[in-house]
Scaffold this motif. Sequence first.
Motif, PDB file in Angstrom:
ATOM      1  N   VAL A 251       0.865  -1.173   0.000  1.00 43.84           N
ATOM      2  CA  VAL A 251       0.000   0.000   0.000  1.00 43.84           C
ATOM      3  C   VAL A 251       0.907   1.230   0.000  1.00 43.84           C
ATOM      4  O   VAL A 251       1.792   1.350   0.852  1.00 43.84           O
ATOM      5  CB  VAL A 251      -0.925   0.033   1.234  1.00 43.84           C
ATOM      6  CG1 VAL A 251      -1.757   1.309   1.247  1.00 43.84           C
ATOM      7  CG2 VAL A 251      -1.831  -1.198   1.241  1.00 43.84           C
ATOM      8  N   VAL A 252       0.698   2.117  -0.951  1.00 45.31           N
ATOM      9  CA  VAL A 252       1.519   3.323  -1.089  1.00 45.31           C
ATOM     10  C   VAL A 252       0.618   4.531  -0.877  1.00 45.31           C
ATOM     11  O   VAL A 252      -0.371   4.701  -1.586  1.00 45.31           O
ATOM     12  CB  VAL A 252       2.184   3.398  -2.475  1.00 45.31           C
ATOM     13  CG1 VAL A 252       3.057   4.655  -2.578  1.00 45.31           C
ATOM     14  CG2 VAL A 252       3.009   2.147  -2.748  1.00 45.31           C
ATOM     15  N   ARG A 253       0.986   5.378   0.096  1.00 48.29           N
ATOM     16  CA  ARG A 253       0.214   6.589   0.378  1.00 48.29           C
ATOM     17  C   ARG A 253       1.106   7.802   0.246  1.00 48.29           C
ATOM     18  O   ARG A 253       2.216   7.823   0.797  1.00 48.29           O
ATOM     19  CB  ARG A 253      -0.379   6.542   1.790  1.00 48.29           C
ATOM     20  CG  ARG A 253      -1.406   5.450   2.018  1.00 48.29           C
ATOM     21  CD  ARG A 253      -2.036   5.597   3.409  1.00 48.29           C
ATOM     22  NE  ARG A 253      -3.055   4.584   3.652  1.00 48.29           N
ATOM     23  CZ  ARG A 253      -2.815   3.404   4.218  1.00 48.29           C
ATOM     24  NH1 ARG A 253      -1.578   3.107   4.591  1.00 48.29           N
ATOM     25  NH2 ARG A 253      -3.784   2.534   4.424  1.00 48.29           N
ATOM     26  N   ALA A 254       0.621   8.807  -0.484  1.00 52.74           N
ATOM     27  CA  ALA A 254       1.396  10.035  -0.646  1.00 52.74           C
ATOM     28  C   ALA A 254       1.527  10.745   0.696  1.00 52.74           C
ATOM     29  O   ALA A 254       0.561  10.855   1.454  1.00 52.74           O
ATOM     30  CB  ALA A 254       0.729  10.946  -1.665  1.00 52.74           C
ATOM     31  N   THR A 256       4.091  13.747   0.942  1.00 52.73           N
ATOM     32  CA  THR A 256       4.270  15.070   0.345  1.00 52.73           C
ATOM     33  C   THR A 256       4.423  14.862  -1.154  1.00 52.73           C
ATOM     34  O   THR A 256       4.283  13.733  -1.645  1.00 52.73           O
ATOM     35  CB  THR A 256       5.518  15.780   0.909  1.00 52.73           C
ATOM     36  OG1 THR A 256       6.695  15.087   0.459  1.00 52.73           O
ATOM     37  CG2 THR A 256       5.501  15.806   2.434  1.00 52.73           C
ATOM     38  N   ALA A 257       4.744  15.910  -1.880  1.00 50.88           N
ATOM     39  CA  ALA A 257       4.918  15.782  -3.332  1.00 50.88           C
ATOM     40  C   ALA A 257       6.117  14.910  -3.670  1.00 50.88           C
ATOM     41  O   ALA A 257       6.193  14.332  -4.760  1.00 50.88           O
ATOM     42  CB  ALA A 257       5.079  17.160  -3.960  1.00 50.88           C
ATOM     43  N   THR A 258       7.072  14.792  -2.752  1.00 50.69           N
ATOM     44  CA  THR A 258       8.304  14.051  -3.039  1.00 50.69           C
ATOM     45  C   THR A 258       8.554  12.882  -2.086  1.00 50.69           C
ATOM     46  O   THR A 258       9.609  12.263  -2.131  1.00 50.69           O
ATOM     47  CB  THR A 258       9.520  15.002  -2.988  1.00 50.69           C
ATOM     48  OG1 THR A 258       9.569  15.626  -1.699  1.00 50.69           O
ATOM     49  CG2 THR A 258       9.420  16.058  -4.073  1.00 50.69           C
ATOM     50  N   THR A 259       7.603  12.581  -1.209  1.00 49.40           N
ATOM     51  CA  THR A 259       7.758  11.437  -0.295  1.00 49.40           C
ATOM     52  C   THR A 259       6.450  10.657  -0.214  1.00 49.40           C
ATOM     53  O   THR A 259       5.372  11.187  -0.505  1.00 49.40           O
ATOM     54  CB  THR A 259       8.156  11.879   1.129  1.00 49.40           C
ATOM     55  OG1 THR A 259       7.107  12.697   1.672  1.00 49.40           O
ATOM     56  CG2 THR A 259       9.468  12.641   1.112  1.00 49.40           C
ATOM     57  N   CYS A 260       6.558   9.415   0.206  1.00 47.71           N
ATOM     58  CA  CYS A 260       5.368   8.586   0.387  1.00 47.71           C
ATOM     59  C   CYS A 260       5.635   7.556   1.476  1.00 47.71           C
ATOM     60  O   CYS A 260       6.793   7.288   1.835  1.00 47.71           O
ATOM     61  CB  CYS A 260       4.967   7.895  -0.915  1.00 47.71           C
ATOM     62  SG  CYS A 260       6.209   6.755  -1.567  1.00 47.71           S
ATOM     63  N   GLU A 261       4.562   6.988   2.009  1.00 47.79           N
ATOM     64  CA  GLU A 261       4.663   5.919   2.986  1.00 47.79           C
ATOM     65  C   GLU A 261       4.265   4.607   2.331  1.00 47.79           C
ATOM     66  O   GLU A 261       3.276   4.554   1.590  1.00 47.79           O
ATOM     67  CB  GLU A 261       3.772   6.207   4.196  1.00 47.79           C
ATOM     68  CG  GLU A 261       4.246   7.384   5.026  1.00 47.79           C
ATOM     69  CD  GLU A 261       3.426   7.582   6.291  1.00 47.79           C
ATOM     70  OE1 GLU A 261       2.470   6.807   6.490  1.00 47.79           O
ATOM     71  OE2 GLU A 261       3.731   8.510   7.061  1.00 47.79           O
ATOM     72  N   VAL A 262       5.040   3.567   2.598  1.00 43.47           N
ATOM     73  CA  VAL A 262       4.810   2.257   2.002  1.00 43.47           C
ATOM     74  C   VAL A 262       4.628   1.231   3.117  1.00 43.47           C
ATOM     75  O   VAL A 262       5.432   1.184   4.056  1.00 43.47           O
ATOM     76  CB  VAL A 262       5.983   1.839   1.098  1.00 43.47           C
ATOM     77  CG1 VAL A 262       5.778   0.418   0.576  1.00 43.47           C
ATOM     78  CG2 VAL A 262       6.143   2.815  -0.062  1.00 43.47           C
ATOM     79  N   THR A 263       3.572   0.436   3.013  1.00 45.06           N
ATOM     80  CA  THR A 263       3.334  -0.661   3.950  1.00 45.06           C
ATOM     81  C   THR A 263       3.324  -1.963   3.166  1.00 45.06           C
ATOM     82  O   THR A 263       2.590  -2.099   2.184  1.00 45.06           O
ATOM     83  CB  THR A 263       1.995  -0.486   4.683  1.00 45.06           C
ATOM     84  OG1 THR A 263       1.995   0.765   5.373  1.00 45.06           O
ATOM     85  CG2 THR A 263       1.779  -1.611   5.682  1.00 45.06           C
TER      86      THR A 263
END
Length: 309
Positions: A251-254, A256-263
């Motif tokens: 699961v990828v959640r934005a 910021t415009a240049t970072t994201c969180e991945v689970t």
Amino acid sequence: MDDMGTTERVLALLGLLQQRRVWTGPELAERLGVTTRTVRRDVERLRVLGYPVNAGQGPGGGYQLGAGQELPPLLLDDEEAIATAVALLAGAESGDAALRALTKLDRVLPTRLRHEVRALAGSVSSFGGGRPEIDSEALMTLARACRDAVAVRFAYRDAERRVEPYQLVASDRRWYLLAFDLGREDWRTFRLDRMSGIAELSWRFVRRETPDAAEFVQESVSSRVYRYQGHFLVRAAAATIRALIPASAAVVRAKTATTCEVTSGAADLDFILMHMVLLGHDFEVLDPPELRDRCSVLAARLRAAGKTT
């Protein structure tokens, strides 16, 4: 849309012709992702079905639907109509074209099928943009149960389950049902290809507050079913990372415009870490703590492997 089947493409063509008075052949070819020759063949298919498509020559000419004439029903049998609706719904995340075509399908279907397709449309979500194969009879039984809030029972891994069905979800690999499991008194995700003997029960249920179906299923299949779950901050745009990881794997959640969180999940912590390393972007381990410890172990192992003897 270049991977559309003929029926879906003709529906999309019909939708375009109803949107604007005149289209040139090259314009339609570009919108449909096909050649002008294919457009001419599809126009002929519409004419055979009884749609009055006129073709004008010269400047200002092009294809247009005949004015003031009632469009006939689309000539599809039950299986073709359901299969087309399923393909359109499963591909709906790719853009508005699939949704427009689905709307046109609803308008031109015979009355006996329109209600069934509407039931399906209201009971399906998706993630990953895939088009998995399905058992249309099982899918329609569950779609009706979701629509009408009717409990169902089925065999799942040799055990009978009784559930309140809420939403069907298409992933990039397979179909799932989000349901409230009455035996376990909790939300559960079920793979349709593992369900058998699906039958509606004799009672309706009062709807509960429901989690987001697509998000719940994606989290279930990508991390929740595994022994370990890793949570990371990645220094790259969410769209960039989604293009590198299948939707069923993380699961990828934005952020910021240049970072994201991945689970993501796996049976082994090292596997999760190496998967993240191979993405080719800087990242930070957010949790669990033991995953941070494995970073040091793997780093030392890699440094040792790179030393010359």
